[in-house]
Design a protein around this motif. Structure first.
Motif, PDB file in Angstrom:
ATOM      1  N   HIS A  13       5.268  -8.969  -2.431  1.00 14.57           N
ATOM      2  CA  HIS A  13       4.356  -7.733  -1.384  1.00 14.57           C
ATOM      3  C   HIS A  13       5.206  -6.616  -1.270  1.00 14.57           C
ATOM      4  O   HIS A  13       6.446  -7.409   0.265  1.00 14.57           O
ATOM      5  CB  HIS A  13       3.156  -7.671  -1.036  1.00 14.57           C
ATOM      6  N   LEU A  15       6.032  -3.798   1.684  1.00 17.79           N
ATOM      7  CA  LEU A  15       6.485  -2.928   2.670  1.00 17.79           C
ATOM      8  C   LEU A  15       6.896  -1.873   2.581  1.00 17.79           C
ATOM      9  O   LEU A  15       7.297  -1.508   2.000  1.00 17.79           O
ATOM     10  CB  LEU A  15       6.829  -3.984   3.636  1.00 17.79           C
ATOM     11  N   TRP A 104      -4.711 -14.869   3.344  1.00 24.28           N
ATOM     12  CA  TRP A 104      -4.473 -13.200   3.768  1.00 24.28           C
ATOM     13  C   TRP A 104      -5.588 -12.662   4.500  1.00 24.28           C
ATOM     14  O   TRP A 104      -6.774 -13.730   4.367  1.00 24.28           O
ATOM     15  CB  TRP A 104      -4.358 -12.720   2.427  1.00 24.28           C
ATOM     16  N   ALA A 106      -4.635  -9.830   6.204  1.00 22.01           N
ATOM     17  CA  ALA A 106      -5.100  -8.221   6.163  1.00 22.01           C
ATOM     18  C   ALA A 106      -3.178  -8.156   4.995  1.00 22.01           C
ATOM     19  O   ALA A 106      -2.746  -8.466   5.031  1.00 22.01           O
ATOM     20  CB  ALA A 106      -4.031  -7.696   7.312  1.00 22.01           C
ATOM     21  N   ARG A 107      -3.461  -7.380   4.461  1.00 16.74           N
ATOM     22  CA  ARG A 107      -2.677  -6.701   3.530  1.00 16.74           C
ATOM     23  C   ARG A 107      -2.602  -5.030   2.445  1.00 16.74           C
ATOM     24  O   ARG A 107      -3.524  -5.290   1.993  1.00 16.74           O
ATOM     25  CB  ARG A 107      -2.441  -7.751   1.654  1.00 16.74           C
ATOM     26  N   THR A 108      -2.024  -4.332   3.204  1.00 19.17           N
ATOM     27  CA  THR A 108      -1.824  -3.610   3.187  1.00 19.17           C
ATOM     28  C   THR A 108      -0.165  -2.988   2.910  1.00 19.17           C
ATOM     29  O   THR A 108       0.785  -3.692   3.698  1.00 19.17           O
ATOM     30  CB  THR A 108      -2.690  -2.314   4.451  1.00 19.17           C
ATOM     31  N   ASP A 109      -0.192  -1.329   3.192  1.00 23.16           N
ATOM     32  CA  ASP A 109       1.288  -0.759   2.343  1.00 23.16           C
ATOM     33  C   ASP A 109       2.486  -1.228   3.404  1.00 23.16           C
ATOM     34  O   ASP A 109       3.800  -1.680   3.981  1.00 23.16           O
ATOM     35  CB  ASP A 109       1.332  -0.158   2.058  1.00 23.16           C
ATOM     36  N   VAL A 111       1.130  -3.094   6.805  1.00 25.49           N
ATOM     37  CA  VAL A 111       1.169  -4.959   7.477  1.00 25.49           C
ATOM     38  C   VAL A 111       0.457  -6.084   6.984  1.00 25.49           C
ATOM     39  O   VAL A 111      -0.014  -5.567   5.809  1.00 25.49           O
ATOM     40  CB  VAL A 111       0.403  -4.381   8.360  1.00 25.49           C
ATOM     41  N   LEU A 112       1.160  -6.618   6.820  1.00 19.74           N
ATOM     42  CA  LEU A 112       0.758  -8.293   6.514  1.00 19.74           C
ATOM     43  C   LEU A 112       0.691  -9.682   7.261  1.00 19.74           C
ATOM     44  O   LEU A 112       0.950  -9.506   8.013  1.00 19.74           O
ATOM     45  CB  LEU A 112       1.961  -8.729   5.246  1.00 19.74           C
ATOM     46  N   ARG A 132       1.573 -12.660  11.708  1.00 22.21           N
ATOM     47  CA  ARG A 132       1.790 -10.971  11.287  1.00 22.21           C
ATOM     48  C   ARG A 132       3.026 -10.466  11.106  1.00 22.21           C
ATOM     49  O   ARG A 132       4.119 -10.590  11.998  1.00 22.21           O
ATOM     50  CB  ARG A 132       0.752 -10.295  12.177  1.00 22.21           C
ATOM     51  N   ALA A 134       4.673  -6.029  10.377  1.00 24.10           N
ATOM     52  CA  ALA A 134       4.820  -4.977  10.782  1.00 24.10           C
ATOM     53  C   ALA A 134       5.214  -4.240  10.022  1.00 24.10           C
ATOM     54  O   ALA A 134       6.103  -4.291  10.668  1.00 24.10           O
ATOM     55  CB  ALA A 134       3.571  -4.806  11.305  1.00 24.10           C
ATOM     56  N   ARG A 136       6.962  -0.095  11.046  1.00 16.13           N
ATOM     57  CA  ARG A 136       6.488   0.791  11.899  1.00 16.13           C
ATOM     58  C   ARG A 136       7.511   2.077  11.115  1.00 16.13           C
ATOM     59  O   ARG A 136       8.465   1.683  11.879  1.00 16.13           O
ATOM     60  CB  ARG A 136       5.627   0.749  12.947  1.00 16.13           C
TER      61      ARG A 136
END
Length: 297
Positions: A13, A15, A104, A106-109, A111-112, A132, A134, A136
């Motif tokens: 995945h 980031l 899972w 959370a799974r976003t662009d 944040v995992l 977690r 992330a 930024r």
């Protein structure tokens, strides 16, 4: 099994920041058991696209980019490679564990978050973990990787965490969050609040350490113990380049059922070879901006 079939088993995945991929998280790897298979980040890139991690280098095949690895949890090798035995040295043992994705959260662009199971060679769960990760942005030259993990013992009684350092191998207290860096043709300086160089920083407990690489496509990595856990830093800059925050530097420790270490490390990934003053200022600003309480994973 063919190579194409093996590749399909690997799941990753990305980031991303601003539409650009800054890291790939291999959350379901396909690796030999001798490497203690586990999720890992590789490649991790600067904003300019320079790779700053290595995975499965020829000198240490079990070094997998940026990951969490512990050489001895209840007798199980979750680091990979040989196992250090007091009085015998490093020997091959059939004791390798595996970290498996469970679900899972959370799974976003950017944040995992997921749950993992640390499983021994007998198939029994040794640890449960919540993690977690992330990404930024910081500025036009740097971004931050915020990595948190919380472990919970699945054992019925006390569970021991150990390391070669805790078994008598001086300076080998590795185990925990670990980053294998991509030196390439660069010259790398090891920096910290107490000075520079491996002799001064290996085993130190400062709030941060950094790798500053000059040469082709220069980069800087700043590893910050934002939660002030005070774990000793494991640093390498000669035979290979890497940094880890050690859980059991010189002494083993035990946790009760349901308990375990929880840690938070922020790694600043920057383009350019930063000097001591710039690195210290960057570490201070990121620490200040990340000072909110860690509520765990």
């Amino acid at each position: 099994m063919t190579m194409d079939e093996q590749v399909t088993l690997v799941q990753t995945h990305p980031l991303s920041l601003g539409g650009a991929t800054v890291a790939e998280y291999v959350w379901r790897p396909h690796l030999p058991s001798l490497l203690s298979p586990r999720p890992y980040l590789h490649p991790v890139r600067t904003l300019a696209g320079t790779e700053v991690t290595e995975a499965m280098p020829v000198d240490h095949l079990h070094h997998l980019g940026a990951s969490v690895a512990v050489p001895d949890v209840g007798g199980v090798n979750f680091w990979g490679g040989r196992t250090y035995v007091r009085g015998k040295g490093s020997v091959p043992l059939p004791n390798h564990g595996v970290q498996r994705h469970h679900r899972w959260e959370a799974r976003t662009d950017a944040v995992l978050a997921h749950e993992l199971r640390w499983v021994g060679p007998d198939g029994a769960t040794v640890l449960r973990e919540r993690r977690r990760i992330a990404a930024r942005p910081l500025d036009d030259r740097a971004w931050a990787l915020d990595f948190r993990y919380a472990m919970h013992s699945a054992a019925a009684g006390p569970l021991e965490f150990s390391s070669p350092g805790a078994k008598g191998r001086i300076g080998a207290g590795y185990g925990g969050f670990f980053w294998r860096a991509n030196r390439g043709l660069r010259s790398v300086r090891l920096l910290g609040p107490g000075g520079e160089g491996a002799a001064r920083l290996h085993g130190s407990r400062g709030r941060w350490v950094a790798l500053s690489a000059s040469g082709p496509d220069p980069w800087t990595l700043v590893f910050i113990d934002v939660a002030a856990q005070g774990d000793p830093w494991f640093v390498r800059g000669d035979d290979y380049v890497g940094v880890g925050a050690s859980l059991a530097w010189a002494e083993a420790f035990s946790v009760a059922p349901g308990e375990g270490p929880r840690r938070r490390i922020i790694t600043v990934v920057a383009d350019g070879a930063l000097g001591p003053r710039e690195t210290a200022d960057l570490a201070a600003s990121v620490s200040a901006a990340s000072a909110e309480p860690d509520r765990g994973s």
